[in-house]
Design an enzyme around this catalytic site. Sequence first.
Site, mmCIF file in Angstrom:
data_model
loop_
_atom_site.group_PDB
_atom_site.id
_atom_site.type_symbol
_atom_site.label_atom_id
_atom_site.label_comp_id
_atom_site.label_asym_id
_atom_site.label_seq_id
_atom_site.Cartn_x
_atom_site.Cartn_y
_atom_site.Cartn_z
ATOM 1 N N ARG A 365 0.843 -1.187 0.000
ATOM 2 C CA ARG A 365 0.000 0.000 0.000
ATOM 3 C C ARG A 365 0.883 1.243 0.000
ATOM 4 N NH1 ARG A 365 -3.893 2.882 4.526
ATOM 5 N NH2 ARG A 365 -4.912 4.265 3.037
ATOM 6 N N HIS A 366 0.413 2.309 -0.634
ATOM 7 C CA HIS A 366 1.168 3.575 -0.700
ATOM 8 C C HIS A 366 1.385 4.160 0.691
ATOM 9 C CE1 HIS A 366 -2.528 5.747 0.206
ATOM 10 N NE2 HIS A 366 -3.136 4.998 -0.715
ATOM 11 N N HIS A 551 -3.220 0.450 -3.616
ATOM 12 C CA HIS A 551 -4.010 0.980 -2.513
ATOM 13 C C HIS A 551 -4.230 -0.124 -1.474
ATOM 14 C CE1 HIS A 551 -4.874 4.360 -5.264
ATOM 15 N NE2 HIS A 551 -4.827 3.401 -6.180
#
Length: 624
Positions: A365-366, A551
């Site tokens: 995930r970012h 995401h």
Amino acid sequence: MAAGETQIYAKVSNKLKGRSTTSLLDPLLSMGFPAHTALKALAATGRKTAAEASDWLHCHCNDPSLDDPIPQEYALFLCPTGPLLDKLQEFWRESRRQCAKNRAHEVFPHITLCDFFTCEDQKVECLYEALKRAGDRTLGAFPSAVPLVLHSSVSYLGFFVNDSPADIIQEFAVMFATEASILADCTVKPCTKQLHLTLAHKFYPHHQRTLEQLARAIHPGHGCQWTAALYSRDMRFVHYQTLKVRFQYKPQNMDELTLSPGDYIFVDPTQQEEASEGWVIGISQQTGCRGFLPENYTERASECDTWVKHRTYTFSVAPDLSSGKDGEASSRRNGDPQPPPMSRNISSLQSLQATIMRKSVLVVRHGERVDQIFGKSWLQQCSTSDGKYYRPDLNFPRSLPRRSRGIKGFENDPPLSSCGIFQSRMAGEALLGSGIRIISVFTSPALRCVQTAKHILEELKLEKKIKIRVEPGIFEWTKWETGKTTPTLMTLEELREADFNVSMDYRPAFPLPSLLPAERYEDYLHRCAVSMEQIVSTRPQDVGVILVVGHGSALDSCTRPLLGLPPRDCTDFTQLVRKIPSLGMCFCEENKEEGKWELVNPPVKTLTHGSNSAFNWSNWIPGN
């Protein structure tokens, strides 16, 4: 009894024998506590000392449920001790490390003797007497060795207890249930089905073979003393998730919960609508109070971590003292030499070598996005009247890349915060130290994802060698995006002008214009599955790690197709995704021998940190 024969004796592990309920209750009553709350405190602490019950009452002085007549739930388990327990705990650790957590990890190794039942607080002492009576009556017939037979199926792995030893143990459970009914007026349902000691339950089918191999290292013949243990739990939180507090937290608002390291928090997954991202609503076991808390100050705990042990009855086997092997036993455990300390390091090296020789996918995930900290109005906070960017807080990035729509283009495509950049670099540094080999990088077209990939590659010293391939097919579920149209994202040309080393030749599975607003859940899962199929087949002969930066939802939607698992229920998916932190990771390895992918431990540890609220120095000026 002839010399050398096994002798069976019993001991009741109740150092407080002789202390009646009255002797523990009187000190609490003299302190001014009402009888019903004093009894409740004694039951909640295992009726050990009046001091522990007094401390519990002081901690629960603001507990809104303190006066509620809710009894504890109790259950009786037969638990192994000694060398067999050591081997079982080793299996617990290795199975979790190699195959992730399953339902068996929620509870210690045990054989269930009766289902959970309720008992009034003032009658709990009678349960202890019921345990002693049942134990004494079974003592002479209790088997000197309990034979365990390994049984395996698609979703269960464990030892079965068969033949006459199983009958004797079940008779003990029936005796306890009968005595508890007579002495404590409890309805106890003894276990009359197949007795079993669960090793793994509800695991992924592709982990069955590994779990079986680990289980075969447990020899049921290992020495063991079996102990009947009476536990209790708070019946209100049976279906809640349990979190353990790792860091201290002082509330910033009235509706927040004070956190103390070591406390446990009960969280109802179905009652989290009011909690914002990164926060949950929970109830403290230590105080009974309810409130909001930052979830990253906690970690997942096991179901049994909050259970209270009351009393035990141990069926002990006296060793043959004439064998003359005590000296040997002191240097060996159950006759087996202890492995050298370096064996774990060698195992880790072999694990790393195996990872290098396989194709793997690391889904990340970012990092922290700026609107996650400063809210939806973040753009207004950093914009001048003429539409220029400035930095109102150190957690805003130093600058923003150019976009065709100017600063307004970031409204629905926010960048990483300064902390998000730092998180990404920390992850990249850790990946460099892990020794894994990144062979290609794919990202969602969202700016925060491309930025995260860039900073990870910079720490890996690969920013010039590996181009970032932008795949719109792994973009966030568009139903979660604001507005009736999909966000306007940066083009490849804009990303390249902003010094992102993106590939201009890669043909994505789903071009950017193909993203539809407010798409159905099924459509979102389909494009993720198709995109992952293309990603893993881009370099079919290469071994190494494919990095996918997306995401929070990608950790589920982009891994389940690889693992061959069906989609989650939409509600479960939503609840799961909201708990995934920045730089959360899932790691999948291809097992070519068996023709499938497996979920394994990520190559680096998770990143945990606390919040840091805004500070206004002018509040210290008199009169402000």
